[in-house]
Design a protein around this motif. Structure first.
Motif, PDB file in Angstrom:
ATOM      1  N   PRO A 138      35.946  47.901  34.669  1.00 12.79           N
ATOM      2  CA  PRO A 138      37.055  47.424  35.509  1.00 12.79           C
ATOM      3  C   PRO A 138      37.336  45.945  35.260  1.00 12.79           C
ATOM      4  CG  PRO A 138      35.346  48.497  36.838  1.00 12.79           C
ATOM      5  CD  PRO A 138      34.809  48.335  35.458  1.00 12.79           C
ATOM      6  N   SER A 139      38.609  45.574  35.311  1.00 11.62           N
ATOM      7  CA  SER A 139      38.948  44.176  35.043  1.00 11.62           C
ATOM      8  C   SER A 139      40.174  43.730  35.824  1.00 11.62           C
ATOM      9  CB  SER A 139      39.179  43.965  33.546  1.00 11.62           C
ATOM     10  OG  SER A 139      40.193  44.817  33.074  1.00 11.62           O
ATOM     11  N   ASP A 140      40.188  42.439  36.120  1.00 10.16           N
ATOM     12  CA  ASP A 140      41.365  41.765  36.652  1.00 10.16           C
ATOM     13  C   ASP A 140      41.896  40.883  35.531  1.00 10.16           C
ATOM     14  OD1 ASP A 140      41.092  42.862  39.194  1.00 10.16           O
ATOM     15  OD2 ASP A 140      39.978  41.147  39.982  1.00 10.16           O
ATOM     16  N   THR A 141      43.195  40.650  35.526  1.00 12.62           N
ATOM     17  CA  THR A 141      43.792  39.818  34.488  1.00 12.62           C
ATOM     18  C   THR A 141      44.605  38.693  35.105  1.00 12.62           C
ATOM     19  OG1 THR A 141      45.761  41.221  34.330  1.00 12.62           O
ATOM     20  CG2 THR A 141      43.920  41.743  32.846  1.00 12.62           C
ATOM     21  N   VAL A 142      44.577  37.534  34.459  1.00 11.11           N
ATOM     22  CA  VAL A 142      45.400  36.398  34.861  1.00 11.11           C
ATOM     23  C   VAL A 142      45.932  35.711  33.615  1.00 11.11           C
ATOM     24  CG1 VAL A 142      44.310  35.977  37.099  1.00 11.11           C
ATOM     25  CG2 VAL A 142      43.390  34.880  35.073  1.00 11.11           C
ATOM     26  N   GLY A 143      47.090  35.035  33.763  1.00  8.92           N
ATOM     27  CA  GLY A 143      47.777  34.446  32.635  1.00  8.92           C
ATOM     28  C   GLY A 143      47.484  32.982  32.357  1.00  8.92           C
ATOM     29  N   SER A 144      46.557  32.382  33.129  1.00  4.17           N
ATOM     30  CA  SER A 144      46.235  30.975  32.881  1.00  4.17           C
ATOM     31  C   SER A 144      44.862  30.644  33.452  1.00  4.17           C
ATOM     32  CB  SER A 144      47.275  30.054  33.531  1.00  4.17           C
ATOM     33  OG  SER A 144      47.130  30.070  34.941  1.00  4.17           O
ATOM     34  N   ALA A 145      44.300  29.553  32.967  1.00  6.39           N
ATOM     35  CA  ALA A 145      43.016  29.081  33.484  1.00  6.39           C
ATOM     36  C   ALA A 145      43.148  28.678  34.950  1.00  6.39           C
ATOM     37  CB  ALA A 145      42.510  27.918  32.636  1.00  6.39           C
ATOM     38  N   LYS A 146      44.289  28.104  35.320  1.00  4.49           N
ATOM     39  CA  LYS A 146      44.504  27.705  36.712  1.00  4.49           C
ATOM     40  C   LYS A 146      44.448  28.923  37.631  1.00  4.49           C
ATOM     41  CE  LYS A 146      47.631  25.300  39.822  1.00  4.49           C
ATOM     42  NZ  LYS A 146      48.907  24.674  40.034  1.00  4.49           N
ATOM     43  N   GLU A 147      45.118  30.010  37.234  1.00  4.54           N
ATOM     44  CA  GLU A 147      45.075  31.250  38.016  1.00  4.54           C
ATOM     45  C   GLU A 147      43.644  31.784  38.089  1.00  4.54           C
ATOM     46  OE1 GLU A 147      48.434  34.249  37.442  1.00  4.54           O
ATOM     47  OE2 GLU A 147      48.623  32.956  35.671  1.00  4.54           O
ATOM     48  N   ALA A 148      42.934  31.672  36.978  1.00  2.63           N
ATOM     49  CA  ALA A 148      41.546  32.145  36.943  1.00  2.63           C
ATOM     50  C   ALA A 148      40.683  31.357  37.915  1.00  2.63           C
ATOM     51  CB  ALA A 148      40.989  32.041  35.527  1.00  2.63           C
ATOM     52  N   LEU A 149      40.870  30.040  37.966  1.00  2.00           N
ATOM     53  CA  LEU A 149      40.105  29.207  38.905  1.00  2.00           C
ATOM     54  C   LEU A 149      40.378  29.639  40.343  1.00  2.00           C
ATOM     55  CD1 LEU A 149      40.500  25.730  37.184  1.00  2.00           C
ATOM     56  CD2 LEU A 149      38.385  27.063  37.399  1.00  2.00           C
TER      57      LEU A 149
END
Length: 130
Positions: free
Chosen positions: A27-38
């Motif tokens: 299972p995974s979540d996805t984000v489009g930037s390091a800022k979103e990941a933080l």
């Protein structure tokens, strides 16, 4: 097991999520930037972070250094199309693994899934798993 995938290419995120979840049961979540990941890391915990290097505003190495400075020790895989010259920099910054993107998705995601399981099952999660 839950993975956070960080990449600025939406189609790559979609393909990554599909391959990992459907073919490798990860299972995974996805984000489009390091800022979103933080932001995601402030709300949720993950077993592994898989990040691209070449992203706008904050590249993968800067993202890795930022999370390590915040004492987030989640295993980190730098998964990039940029050459192997980044491997040394990734290790020094605290990456657990480094992988190059290839043009063969089936093989690429098989290897990525192996690396994900390897870094999560390593008892200490200290140091690289190259």
């Amino acid at each position: 097991m839950k993975v956070l995938i960080v990449d600025d290419d939406p189609s790559f995120l979609e393909i990554s999520k599909t391959f990992l979840e459907v073919f490798h049961n990860i299972p995974s979540d996805t984000v489009g930037s390091a800022k979103e990941a933080l932001n995601m890391l402030e709300k949720d915990s993950y077993d592994v972070i898989v990040s691209d290097y070449d992203m706008p505003v904050m590249n993968g190495i800067m993202f890795l250094k930022t999370i390590r400075n915040k004492k987030i020790n989640t295993p980190f895989i730098l998964f990039t199309g940029v050459g192997e010259e980044l491997m040394h920099q990734a290790i020094q910054s605290g990456a657990n693994s480094f992988m190059l993107k290839t043009s063969d998705p089936k093989t690429q995601y098989l290897e990525l899934s192996k690396q994900i399981w390897k870094v999560t099952t390593k008892s200490t999660n200290i140091g690289p798993n190259f």
